[in-house]
Design a protein around this motif. Structure first.
Motif: not given
Length: 199
Positions: A96-97, A182
């Motif tokens: 995730t960010d 990802r």
């Protein structure tokens, strides 16, 4: 009456400000003065908590680990051992960010550990925590999932292998932060867990 200060919240605000600086401007711009300005605090106030640059850097590195622990504690303990392990390991990867920024901070500050004794302590602590976490997860599979019964004789070796696997996968993802990577990383993680079952 003097204003009460929420010290835990202030620590989080300082860490968030420091991380924004590292993510936006790079490690060389991480200073007590810049962090104080970013967090909207007086420099003198921040210097009382972080007298040296190393104190601030070590705090940022330790805070990264604290954030991971907070996420791990939110994982449903009712999941099956395999599901719990996979969910936990996902929290250790920059999927995730938020977790990507954590990884960038850890890598930037961790690089200082090779030449900075103060940073080495914080870096080694994070490394040991991850090693212990990998061992706990491999043990969990070996002791609680019949599909992984053959793993019981290989726990130390497989825990080290898992640790190295996570480090390499995380490094690759930081350098190639695309959505397809990802998905690829998630698939590789699942395949690695499958491989722990043995022949």
């Amino acid at each position: 009456m003097p204003k009460l200060i929420d010290h835990d919240q202030r620590r989080r605000d300082v860490a968030d400000a420091a991380w924004r600086i590292i993510g936006r401007d790079g490690l060389l711009d991480l200073s007590v003065r810049n962090v104080a300005e970013e967090a909207g605090l007086a420099t003198a106030s921040l210097r009382r908590s972080f007298p040296t640059q190393d104190d601030l850097r070590a705090f940022c590195l330790e805070h990264a680990a604290e954030r991971v622990v907070e996420r791990l504690e939110r994982i449903d303990p009712q999941l099956s051992p395999r599901e719990y392990c996979e969910a936990s390991l996902r929290e250790l990867l920059p999927l995730t960010d938020e977790s990507r920024l954590e990884m960038e901070v850890q890598m930037s500050l961790g690089a200082l550990a090779f030449t900075n004794a103060a940073m080495r302590v914080a870096y080694d602590r994070a490394h040991q925590y991850l090693a212990a976490g990998c061992r706990r997860l491999v043990n969990l599979l070996a002791e609680n999932d019949t599909d992984y019964a053959s793993l019981s004789d290989r726990v130390p070796d497989e825990a080290r292998r898992l640790h190295a696997f996570l480090d390499g996968l995380a490094l690759h993802m930081v350098h190639a932060p695309h959505d397809e990577n990802r998905a690829w990383a998630e698939a590789e993680l699942a395949a690695h867990l499958d491989s722990l079952r043995g022949p």
